[in-house]
Design a protein around this motif. Structure first.
Motif, mmCIF file in Angstrom:
data_model
loop_
_atom_site.group_PDB
_atom_site.id
_atom_site.type_symbol
_atom_site.label_atom_id
_atom_site.label_comp_id
_atom_site.label_asym_id
_atom_site.label_seq_id
_atom_site.Cartn_x
_atom_site.Cartn_y
_atom_site.Cartn_z
ATOM 1 N N ARG A 1 10.997 1.301 -2.085
ATOM 2 C CA ARG A 1 10.913 0.469 -0.873
ATOM 3 C C ARG A 1 9.619 -0.349 -0.853
ATOM 4 O O ARG A 1 9.616 -1.509 -0.429
ATOM 5 N N HIS A 2 8.534 0.254 -1.285
ATOM 6 C CA HIS A 2 7.267 -0.480 -1.326
ATOM 7 C C HIS A 2 7.346 -1.644 -2.310
ATOM 8 O O HIS A 2 6.874 -2.758 -2.014
ATOM 9 N N ALA A 3 7.937 -1.405 -3.460
ATOM 10 C CA ALA A 3 8.063 -2.466 -4.459
ATOM 11 C C ALA A 3 8.980 -3.575 -3.957
ATOM 12 O O ALA A 3 8.704 -4.765 -4.152
ATOM 13 N N GLY B 1 0.848 -1.186 0.000
ATOM 14 C CA GLY B 1 0.000 0.000 0.000
ATOM 15 C C GLY B 1 0.881 1.232 0.000
ATOM 16 O O GLY B 1 1.802 1.332 0.808
ATOM 17 N N LEU B 2 0.633 2.139 -0.921
ATOM 18 C CA LEU B 2 1.387 3.387 -0.917
ATOM 19 C C LEU B 2 0.481 4.525 -1.355
ATOM 20 O O LEU B 2 -0.519 4.315 -2.047
ATOM 21 N N ARG B 3 0.835 5.699 -0.881
ATOM 22 C CA ARG B 3 0.038 6.882 -1.190
ATOM 23 C C ARG B 3 0.620 7.631 -2.384
ATOM 24 O O ARG B 3 1.828 7.628 -2.620
ATOM 25 N N GLY B 4 -0.287 8.288 -3.080
ATOM 26 C CA GLY B 4 0.114 9.208 -4.126
ATOM 27 C C GLY B 4 -0.634 10.515 -3.941
ATOM 28 O O GLY B 4 -1.781 10.523 -3.488
ATOM 29 N N GLN C 1 9.600 -9.096 -1.783
ATOM 30 C CA GLN C 1 9.995 -9.992 -0.694
ATOM 31 C C GLN C 1 8.808 -10.799 -0.198
ATOM 32 O O GLN C 1 8.909 -12.011 0.045
ATOM 33 N N SER C 2 7.664 -10.152 -0.038
ATOM 34 C CA SER C 2 6.461 -10.854 0.394
ATOM 35 C C SER C 2 6.079 -11.933 -0.611
ATOM 36 O O SER C 2 5.651 -13.029 -0.230
ATOM 37 N N ALA C 3 6.223 -11.627 -1.907
ATOM 38 C CA ALA C 3 5.898 -12.607 -2.935
ATOM 39 C C ALA C 3 6.786 -13.848 -2.810
ATOM 40 O O ALA C 3 6.332 -14.977 -3.035
ATOM 41 N N ARG C 4 8.039 -13.636 -2.433
ATOM 42 C CA ARG C 4 8.947 -14.787 -2.286
ATOM 43 C C ARG C 4 8.470 -15.731 -1.187
ATOM 44 O O ARG C 4 8.665 -16.948 -1.283
ATOM 45 N N ALA D 1 11.136 -6.634 -8.034
ATOM 46 C CA ALA D 1 10.695 -5.322 -7.569
ATOM 47 C C ALA D 1 10.605 -4.330 -8.730
ATOM 48 O O ALA D 1 9.715 -3.469 -8.755
ATOM 49 N N GLU D 2 11.519 -4.439 -9.683
ATOM 50 C CA GLU D 2 11.514 -3.516 -10.817
ATOM 51 C C GLU D 2 10.228 -3.642 -11.638
ATOM 52 O O GLU D 2 9.703 -2.635 -12.135
#
Length: 305
Positions: free
Chosen positions: A59-61, A39-42, A66-69, A77-78
């Motif tokens: 950092r969010h990506a 979750g991130l804000r814009g 990491q969570s996906a792993r 992340a890219e």
């Protein structure tokens, strides 16, 4: 709470209308909590209405990757970062908003496993102002304990773990409070239902350390970094329940919550003067709005034209 959803979602590797992004009732993640989210804000750049500012996108990506792993899903992340940037460009938001990327087991089936199960990533968004009252919240100590890292990977935002947060939040609201504070199985302070927690004692900013089963929050990391840069004494250590009542200040931090002061815990009223929280909140707001040159690398700028 009614939400206004952004019109375009990223679903099954393409951008489609949000209303067309649907999953089956047999989706594996729906039944087993085998998903992880970010979750991130814009915000719209206050200096340029044709540009969106994203706070600490890298950092969010990285955390979502990491969570996906943990779910046995290799998602760089890219790739997440690029998809979020394109998501923003497709939606062309006009108000402050919140982005919710989710990685999940998209297969249909009834076997609780992570191997030989299809995975996918989706992204949607909502318009979002203040998540919690800006003037402060009233908290209770939850009867539910924070899970332990030996039972599930708490270094990731695993969706199944949020049953505890949901139980604690509803318990708090049903008993007349706004938010809940979770303790560890050892009785130390961990975090709130979707936020990290800080206290101030004798002018020192104190956060429960990462061994207290806390989520390694990105806003938490930002607050600690800013505090050190401002010369505020900082400690990360175990925090006892009684310290909450004795603290000069208590506040919560998170992407949705930003920095939200706590004005009462159980029957204990906390001081209304919050010099450290206010200083940190003002500094964080300036950074998010790209008004602090020293932290420009924390802000990604996405042109909408």
């Amino acid at each position: 709470m009614p939400y206004t959803y952004l019109p375009v979602a990223f679903f099954q590797n393409r951008f489609i209308p949000f209303t067309d992004a649907k999953i089956s009732i047999a989706t594996h993640a729906l039944h087993y909590g085998t998903a992880a989210f970010g979750g991130l804000r814009g915000i719209i750049d206050p200096q340029n209405s044709q540009q969106v500012l994203l706070f600490r996108l890298d950092r969010h990506a990285a955390r979502l990757s990491q969570s996906a792993r943990f779910l046995h899903y290799d998602l760089p992340a890219e790739k997440i970062q690029a998809s979020i940037v394109e998501f923003v460009r497709h939606n062309r938001p006009t108000k402050s908003f919140y982005i919710r990327p989710l990685v999940y087991t998209s297969d249909l089936g009834i076997a609780p496993r992570l191997h030989e199960v299809e995975k996918d990533c989706l992204i949607y968004g909502i318009e979002l102002g203040d998540y919690l009252p800006a003037d402060g919240v009233r908290c209770r100590i939850s009867s539910w304990c924070r899970q332990e890292d030996r039972s599930l990977p708490l270094r990731g935002k695993i969706s199944g773990a949020y049953i505890t947060s949901s139980l604690a939040k509803t318990e708090a609201v049903a008993s007349g409070f706004d938010e809940a504070i979770l303790l560890t199985a050892q009785g130390k302070v961990s975090e709130a239902t979707g936020m990290n927690i800080f206290i101030v004692r004798n002018g020192q900013l104190i956060a429960p350390d990462v061994c207290q089963d806390v989520l390694e929050g990105i806003t938490r990391d930002s607050v600690l970094t800013i505090a050190r840069d401002l010369g505020i004494p900082v400690a990360e250590r175990p925090v006892d329940k009684s310290e909450l009542y004795a603290a000069e200040e208590v506040f919560l931090s998170g992407t949705a919550a930003k920095i939200t002061p706590v004005k009462q815990i159980e029957s204990y009223e906390l001081p209304s003067e919050r010099p450290i929280a206010n200083r940190l909140r003002s500094m964080l707001a300036a950074i998010v709005e790209d008004r602090e040159p020293a932290y420009r690398n924390w802000v990604d700028r996405v042109p909408l034209t």
